[in-house]
Design a protein around this motif. Sequence first.
Motif, PDB file in Angstrom:
ATOM      1  N   TYR A  44       0.813  -1.249  -0.081  1.00  0.00           N
ATOM      2  CA  TYR A  44       0.011  -0.031  -0.180  1.00  0.00           C
ATOM      3  C   TYR A  44       0.853   1.268  -0.018  1.00  0.00           C
ATOM      4  O   TYR A  44       1.852   1.304   0.746  1.00  0.00           O
ATOM      5  N   VAL A  45       0.499   2.260  -0.678  1.00  0.00           N
ATOM      6  CA  VAL A  45       1.220   3.488  -0.751  1.00  0.00           C
ATOM      7  C   VAL A  45       0.255   4.605  -0.626  1.00  0.00           C
ATOM      8  O   VAL A  45      -0.609   4.870  -1.091  1.00  0.00           O
ATOM      9  N   SER A  46       0.602   5.366   0.445  1.00  0.00           N
ATOM     10  CA  SER A  46      -0.267   6.429   0.905  1.00  0.00           C
ATOM     11  C   SER A  46      -0.299   7.633  -0.081  1.00  0.00           C
ATOM     12  O   SER A  46       0.820   7.864  -0.947  1.00  0.00           O
ATOM     13  N   GLU A  47      -0.945   8.560  -0.069  1.00  0.00           N
ATOM     14  CA  GLU A  47      -1.062   9.547  -0.921  1.00  0.00           C
ATOM     15  C   GLU A  47       0.320  10.514  -0.933  1.00  0.00           C
ATOM     16  O   GLU A  47       0.853  10.808  -1.974  1.00  0.00           O
ATOM     17  N   GLY A  48       0.922  10.532   0.254  1.00  0.00           N
ATOM     18  CA  GLY A  48       2.309  11.151   0.099  1.00  0.00           C
ATOM     19  C   GLY A  48       3.340  10.300  -0.076  1.00  0.00           C
ATOM     20  O   GLY A  48       4.312  10.732  -0.091  1.00  0.00           O
ATOM     21  N   GLY A  49       3.090   9.150  -0.701  1.00  0.00           N
ATOM     22  CA  GLY A  49       4.014   8.235  -1.223  1.00  0.00           C
ATOM     23  C   GLY A  49       4.937   7.331  -0.102  1.00  0.00           C
ATOM     24  O   GLY A  49       5.465   6.572  -0.255  1.00  0.00           O
ATOM     25  N   ALA A  50       4.288   7.365   1.097  1.00  0.00           N
ATOM     26  CA  ALA A  50       4.870   6.538   2.131  1.00  0.00           C
ATOM     27  C   ALA A  50       4.260   4.972   1.881  1.00  0.00           C
ATOM     28  O   ALA A  50       3.192   4.883   1.536  1.00  0.00           O
ATOM     29  N   GLU A  51       5.034   4.081   2.655  1.00  0.00           N
ATOM     30  CA  GLU A  51       4.933   2.686   2.330  1.00  0.00           C
ATOM     31  C   GLU A  51       4.723   2.340   3.722  1.00  0.00           C
ATOM     32  O   GLU A  51       5.848   1.516   4.419  1.00  0.00           O
ATOM     33  N   PRO A  52       3.811   2.494   4.642  1.00  0.00           N
ATOM     34  CA  PRO A  52       3.760   1.840   5.958  1.00  0.00           C
ATOM     35  C   PRO A  52       4.020   0.458   6.195  1.00  0.00           C
ATOM     36  O   PRO A  52       4.797   0.263   7.227  1.00  0.00           O
ATOM     37  N   VAL A  53       3.755  -0.504   5.425  1.00  0.00           N
ATOM     38  CA  VAL A  53       3.848  -1.887   5.730  1.00  0.00           C
ATOM     39  C   VAL A  53       5.467  -2.443   5.169  1.00  0.00           C
ATOM     40  O   VAL A  53       6.129  -2.792   6.175  1.00  0.00           O
ATOM     41  N   ARG A  54       5.940  -1.609   4.519  1.00  0.00           N
ATOM     42  CA  ARG A  54       7.283  -1.580   4.073  1.00  0.00           C
ATOM     43  C   ARG A  54       8.235  -1.229   5.101  1.00  0.00           C
ATOM     44  O   ARG A  54       9.211  -1.739   5.677  1.00  0.00           O
ATOM     45  N   ALA A  55       7.766  -0.109   5.713  1.00  0.00           N
ATOM     46  CA  ALA A  55       8.575   0.536   6.723  1.00  0.00           C
ATOM     47  C   ALA A  55       8.650  -0.309   8.057  1.00  0.00           C
ATOM     48  O   ALA A  55       9.467  -0.519   8.783  1.00  0.00           O
TER      49      ALA A  55
END
Length: 112
Positions: free
Chosen positions: A9-20
Amino acid sequence: MSKLSVRFYVSEGGAEPVRAWLKSLPKSARKAIGEDIKTVQLGWPLGMPLVRKMEAGLWEVRSDIPAGIARVLFTTVGSTVVLVHGFVKKSNATPKADLKTARSRKNEVQNG
C-alpha cells in the motif's frame, strides 16, 4: 492457478507503511513473514492456519516470529495482493485501531 503479484500500500504522500514496518523488524522475522506472503502469492486462495478472512475483501497472513505473532493485513485488486497494514499481535483479539487502519487503506485501494 496463476501466481498473484504482491505490492505494498502506498499513501497519498508516497509512504509505504507496511514496508517501513517490515524493515523495523529483525531479519529472521522479515524472512518468516516474507515466506508466508510468498506462500499466499503462489497458493491463493488459502485458509487457516496461514490466512484468516477478517471481513469482505480483507484477510490477514499469520506469521510466527520470535517477538510473537505478526499479522499482515491485505486486500486483493484483480490478481494483485495489496499489503495494507502490518503489526505484531500481543493479545487474542485484533486491536480495533489496527483493523480500522487496514479497513481504511483497503477502501482507498479498492476505490482508487
